[in-house]
Design a protein around this motif. Structure first.
Motif, PDB file in Angstrom:
ATOM      1  N   UNK A  74       0.858  -1.184  -0.007  1.00 40.49           N
ATOM      2  CA  UNK A  74       0.020  -0.077  -0.007  1.00 40.49           C
ATOM      3  C   UNK A  74       0.882   1.416   0.011  1.00 40.49           C
ATOM      4  N   UNK A  75       2.014   1.186   0.888  1.00 38.65           N
ATOM      5  CA  UNK A  75       3.066   2.282   0.579  1.00 38.65           C
ATOM      6  C   UNK A  75       3.374   2.504  -0.762  1.00 38.65           C
ATOM      7  N   UNK A  76       3.454   1.504  -1.530  1.00 35.04           N
ATOM      8  CA  UNK A  76       4.038   1.597  -3.058  1.00 35.04           C
ATOM      9  C   UNK A  76       2.918   1.833  -3.910  1.00 35.04           C
ATOM     10  N   UNK A  77       1.666   1.583  -3.654  1.00 33.81           N
ATOM     11  CA  UNK A  77       0.766   1.815  -4.815  1.00 33.81           C
ATOM     12  C   UNK A  77      -0.718   2.468  -4.246  1.00 33.81           C
ATOM     13  N   UNK A  78      -0.637   2.241  -3.009  1.00 31.11           N
ATOM     14  CA  UNK A  78      -1.970   2.804  -2.140  1.00 31.11           C
ATOM     15  C   UNK A  78      -2.134   4.103  -2.651  1.00 31.11           C
ATOM     16  N   UNK A  79      -0.944   5.201  -2.548  1.00 28.35           N
ATOM     17  CA  UNK A  79      -1.399   6.683  -2.733  1.00 28.35           C
ATOM     18  C   UNK A  79      -1.595   6.773  -4.180  1.00 28.35           C
ATOM     19  N   UNK A  80      -0.755   5.914  -4.878  1.00 24.92           N
ATOM     20  CA  UNK A  80      -0.911   6.115  -6.527  1.00 24.92           C
ATOM     21  C   UNK A  80      -2.304   5.623  -6.835  1.00 24.92           C
ATOM     22  N   UNK A  81      -2.686   4.878  -6.258  1.00 22.52           N
ATOM     23  CA  UNK A  81      -4.326   4.236  -6.616  1.00 22.52           C
ATOM     24  C   UNK A  81      -5.301   5.472  -6.219  1.00 22.52           C
ATOM     25  N   UNK A  82      -5.157   5.936  -4.962  1.00 22.01           N
ATOM     26  CA  UNK A  82      -5.978   7.112  -4.393  1.00 22.01           C
ATOM     27  C   UNK A  82      -5.863   8.186  -5.395  1.00 22.01           C
TER      28      UNK A  82
END
Length: 458
Positions: A74-82
Motif C-alpha cells: 500500500x505504501x508503494x501503490x496505495x497513494x498512487x491508486x488514490x
C-alpha cells in the motif's frame, strides 16, 4: 526490522515442505474465494495462515510478514491508486473521458478501436508504473466499451498487454533497471531491443488476443464502481487536447526524469528538479492538482463542487486497496519464507541455454512469490555467471528474458491480479481466463522471438 528477521524457523524448513506449503496456500485461497465465497481480503489472510501451519512457522510470527507486505504494497501503490482514482473521477464527472472516447470512436472504425487504445496505453506505459497507468486509463476503457457497446475485455486486454509488457521490459520500471545494473548490460541497447520486442508481443497478447478473451468472458462494462459516471450538461466539457494533456502529464514528468538521468550530470540543478517532479507519487500528485483546474474549475464548477467529486472518488477504491494490500502481504509471506530462493536454486542447477535459464528462473520465482520485481532481482543475481563471455547484444537479450519471465502467470499471490479483478468487475475464474492467460501468451511470444534473434547473434 525486515520481515526475514521475524521468521527464525524459516531457515530450518525443508525445501520440499516450503514448496508444498506455497502450493497448498495458493490452492486454499482459490477454493475459499470460488467455492466458499469468502471475501478475497479474508481469503488471502487465511492463505497466509495455512502456509504458516504447513511450513511449521508460528502464525503470530508469520503474520508480521503479512503485515509488512501489506504495508509496503500500500505504501508503494496505495497513494498512487488514490490519486489516480481522483483524476479518474474528475475525468468522468467533467466528461473529459467522453472527449477522449469521442475522438477514439470518431477517428477509428469500430474494428480498430482496440488498436487505438493499445497505442495510447503503449505511450502511457513507457515511463508509468503498471498500476498508475491502469488507474488513469480505466475511465477510458469503461466509457469506450459502453459507448461502443463492446465487451469490456475487448478494450481492457490491449491496455493490460501494453502496460504489462512495458513494465516488464522497459526502463525506467524498477525490474528492468535492476536487472540491467546486475548484469552490467548496456542501457541504450537494451532499451532499443526491448522496444523492438515489446511491439509484436503487445500486438499478439493485446488486440489479437482480445477478441478471444471477449468471447470467453463477454462481460460488459460495469455501471457502478470506481469509474462510475456522473453525466452533467450544466458545465463546459473540457476539450480533447486539455483532457489528453492532463492524462499525459505524469507520463511527461516521469519520462523527463529518465532522460535527465541519462543525459545530465549528477547534482545538476535541472536534473535534481526533474528527478523530484518525475518521482511517481510526486508526478501523480501534480497531475491531481492540475486536474482540479483543467477538469474542475475550468469547466465552470466551484471548488466546493469539485470537492464533491474528489470525496466521492475515494470510497469505491477502499475495498480494492484492502485486497491489493492483502495480495502483497501473502506475497511477502512467501518471499520471507524463502520459497523463491528454493525454486531459483533448484532451476539454476540444470544445464540449459542461458536465455532459457534466465527466463525459467524469473518465471518460477514469479509464480512462487507473485512479485515481478522479486523475480527479476532473484533471477538476475543467479543468472550473472551466465552473462560472462556474452556479447553486449546477448547480455541485453538476457535482461529481456528475465523481464519476460518476471511477468509469467499472474495469479492469486499477485496484488495486480486482484486490482484487475476488482476494477473490471470480474470473478476469480474470469480473471484467470483473461489476465492470467495474457500473462502466459505474452512471455511465450516474447521468448520465441528472442530465441529467433539469439540464433542469429550467437
Amino acid at each position: 526490522m525486515h520481515a526475514l528477521q521475524l521468521l527464525p524457523l524459516a531457515g530450518e524448513v525443508g525445501s520440499t515442505q516450503l514448496v508444498i506449503a506455497a502450493l497448498v496456500g495458493v490452492a486454499s485461497i482459490i477454493l475459499l474465494i470460488t467455492v466458499a465465497k469468502l471475501n478475497p481480503f479474508l481469503s488471502l489472510m487465511a492463505g497466509s495462515a495455512i502456509v504458516a501451519a504447513i511450513a511449521g512457522v508460528g502464525v503470530n510470527e508469520l503474520f508480521k510478514s503479512f503485515v509488512t507486505g501489506f504495508g509496503s504494497t500500500l505504501g508503494g501503490v496505495g497513494i498512487l491508486i488514490g490519486l489516480g482514482a481522483l483524476v479518474g473521477k474528475l475525468l468522468v464527472d467533467s466528461e473529459g473521458a467522453n472527449a477522449v472516447v469521442d475522438k477514439i470512436l470518431g477517428s477509428a472504425p469500430l474494428a480498430l478501436v482496440p488498436w487505438a487504445v493499445t497505442l495510447i496505453a503503449f505511450i502511457v506505459g513507457i515511463p508509468m508504473f503498471f498500476e498508475i497507468g491502469l488507474v488513469l486509463l480505466m475511465p477510458i476503457i469503461v466509457l469506450t466499451a459502453r459507448r461502443g457497446k463492446l465487451p469490456i475485455m475487448l478494450i481492457g486486454i490491449p491496455v493490460l498487454a501494453a502496460l504489462g509488457q512495458m513494465h516488464a521490459l522497459m526502463p525506467p520500471h524498477p525490474g528492468p533497471l535492476a536487472v540491467i545494473d546486475a548484469l552490467h548490460a548496456d542501457l541504450g541497447l537494451t532499451m532499443l531491443i526491448g522496444f523492438a520486442l515489446a511491439i509484436p508481443v503487445i500486438i499478439v497478447a493485446g488486440p489479437l488476443f482480445a477478441p478471444i478473451a471477449a468471447r470467453w468472458v463477454p462481460a460488459m462494462a460495469p455501471e457502478q464502481g470506481a469509474v462510475a459516471t456522473t453525466q452533467n450538461t450544466t458545465y463546459r466539457r473540457p476539450s480533447f487536447g486539455v483532457t489528453l494533456a492532463t492524462i499525459l502529464l505524469p507520463v511527461v514528468l516521469m519520462l523527463a526524469r529518465t532522460v535527465s538521468e541519462l543525459t545530465l550530470p549528477a547534482g545538476s540543478p535541472v536534473r535534481t528538479a526533474l528527478e523530484f517532479v518525475g518521482t511517481p507519487v510526486v508526478a501523480l500528485f501534480i497531475t491531481a492538482l492540475m486536474s482540479l483546474i483543467t477538469l474542475g474549475v475550468r469547466t465552470g464548477r466551484s471548488m466546493s463542487e469539485v470537492g464533491v467529486s474528489v470525496s466521492a472518488s475515494f470510497g469505491p477504491v477502499a475495498g480494492i486497496l484492502l485486497i491489493v494490500g492483502a495480495g502483497g502481504g501473502f506475497k511477502q509471506t512467501l518471499v520471507d519464507l524463502g520459497v523463491g530462493k528454493v525454486v531459483a536454486e533448484a532451476t539454476s542447477a540444470l544445464s540449459l541455454s542461458p536465455l532459457l535459464v534466465a527466463f525459467v528462473l524469473a518465471a518460477l520465482v514469479r509464480i512462487a512469490t507473485g512479485s515481478a520485481t522479486v523475480a527479476a532481482l532473484t533471477a538476475a543475481g543467479l543468472a550473472l555467471p551466465l552473462a560472462e563471455g556474452l556479447s553486449p547484444v546477448q547480455v541485453a537479450m538476457l535482461v529481456l528474458a528475465v523481464g519476460l519471465g518476471s511477468g509469467v502467470l499472474s495469479h492469486v499471490n499477485d496484488a495486480g491480479f486482484w486490482l484487475i479483478k476488482e476494477f473490471f468487475g470480474l470473478t476469480v475464474v474470469e480473471t484467470f481466463k483473461t489476465w492470467t492467460v495474457l500473462t502466459i501468451i505474452a512471455p511465450l511470444v516474447g521468448m520465441v522471438l528472442l530465441f529467433g534473434v539469439w540464433s542469429f547473434v550467437s
